[in-house]
Write an enzyme that holds these catalytic residues in place. Structure first.
Site: not given
Length: 311
Positions: A207, A260, A272
Site C-alpha cells: 500500500c 494501511h 489502494h
C-alpha cells in the site's frame, strides 16, 4: 539517518568534485571484496530494474522494501555477499551484492554530476540495444545515464537505445509542478497488479509502495512506510473536505496504529493496494465499501523532498 541529513552529506562531500563524464573501467568497481585486505567501497548503484531489500542478509528473510535501478545507496557494512545499505529516503536493509554496482566516492561524484534520465513510462518494458537485442527490463522510476549521442547507460554500463516517450531528463522530472489530482490517475493504471509486501514497482507493490510510486512519478519522494507517510503534510479533519490526491490512513481504532494507506480520488472512492491495486469506497451505501477505520487523513501539496535533491 534522515533523507535531508544524507542529502547534505552527499552535497558537502561530492558537489565540488569535477570529473569526466563517465567513470573509467578502473573506477567501475567489481562486486565487493569482503576480505580484510580487499577493497572497500562506500557507495552502490542498483544495477537491476528492481532489487529486493531484506531484513537480514538471506534470501529467506522478509522483503522490507525495494530499490530501483540507478538508486544510489550508502554501504554501511557487508556480510557474506550481502550489503547493508541506506537509501536516499533513509530506509535501511540488505541487498545482495550482485544487484549492486559498487562505486568509490569519486565514481559516485561522476554519477551525481552526469546527465541522467528517469524512466517515466508507466508500465514495465524491455529495453534493447542498437541491434534490437534485449538488455534489461525497466520500470517507472529507474535512473539511467544519457550520452551525448542519446544512448542510455545502465549503472553497470550496458548500452540501451532510447524508446520514444519512455524517459524524461532527471532535472525536468524532479522540478515539474506538483499536481495532486494526478496521484489517483497514476495509481489506477496499476489496477489489478498483485499486492506484494515490501514491493515498490509495477511488478507488485504494497500500500505505501503504491503511494510512494505515485509521488515519485511526479518527481517527489515520500518516506517508505505508511506510518512515516502519515507525518507528512497537514491533517484533514473531515472526509467531506477530502480532495483528489489526499492520503487516507487506516488502522487499529484502539491502539491508533497505522496499518494501511490509500489515495483519495472522488465521490468517496479511493485507490489502494490490498490483495491487488483496486478501488474502494468510504461510503457505507456503496458496493465498494470496506469497513476500515480511519486514523488520520493528510494533504501534502507536494511539500515532500524533491527527488532531484537526492538522486
Amino acid at each position: 539517518m534522515s533523507s535531508t541529513h544524507w542529502y547534505k552529506s552527499i552535497i558537502l562531500t561530492l558537489a565540488a568534485t569535477a570529473a569526466a563524464f563517465i567513470p573509467t573501467a578502473a573506477q567501475q568497481q567489481s562486486p565487493l571484496n569482503n576480505t580484510a585486505d580487499g577493497p572497500s567501497y562506500s557507495w552502490g548503484l542498483v544495477r537491476l530494474s528492481v532489487a529486493s531489500m531484506r531484513a537480514q542478509p538471506s534470501h529467506s528473510s522478509e522483503q522490507v522494501s525495494q530499490a530501483l535501478m540507478g538508486t544510489p545507496v550508502k554501504i554501511t557494512r557487508q556480510d557474506g555477499g550481502w550489503s547493508h545499505v541506506t537509501t536516499p529516503d533513509g530506509y535501511s536493509g540488505h541487498i545482495i551484492d550482485h544487484s549492486l554496482q559498487f562505486l568509490s566516492d569519486s565514481a559516485m561524484a561522476r554519477w551525481c554530476e552526469s546527465p541522467r534520465v528517469a524512466v517515466t513510462a508507466t508500465h514495465e518494458f524491455m529495453a534493447t540495444d542498437s541491434a534490437g537485442h534485449p538488455v534489461t527490463d525497466l520500470v517507472n522510476g529507474c535512473i539511467l545515464q544519457i550520452l551525448p549521442d542519446g544512448t542510455l547507460l545502465t549503472p553497470d554500463r550496458r548500452r540501451i537505445t532510447p524508446r520514444e516517450k519512455a524517459y524524461t531528463m532527471l532535472g525536468q522530472w524532479s522540478s515539474a509542478p506538483f499536481r495532486p489530482q494526478d496521484l489517483p490517475r497514476f495509481a489506477e493504471r496499476f489496477t489489478g497488479v498483485v499486492y506484494l509486501w515490501g514491493g515498490m514497482s509495477g511488478k507488485g507493490m504494497d500500500c505505501s509502495g503504491l503511494v510512494r510510486m505515485a509521488y515519485a512519478a511526479q518527481g517527489r519522494i515520500l518516506p517508505r512506510d505508511a506510518w512515516q507517510q502519515a507525518t507528512q503534510g497537514t491533517e484533514i479533519t473531515s472526509t467531506d473536505s477530502l480532495r483528489a490526491g489526499d492520503l487516507i490512513f487506516f488502522g487499529n481504532p484502539q491502539t491508533k496504529r497505522i496499518t494501511h494507506v490509500a489515495i483519495y480520488d472522488r465521490d468517496g472512492e479511493y485507490i489502494h493496494a490490498s490483495q491487488m491495486v483496486r478501488r474502494n469506497s468510504l461510503r457505507k451505501d456503496s458496493p465498494l465499501y470496506l469497513p476500515l477505520h480511519i486514523i488520520t487523513m493528510r494533504r501534502t501539496e507536494g511539500k515532500s523532498f524533491p527527488v532531484g535533491r537526492i538522486l
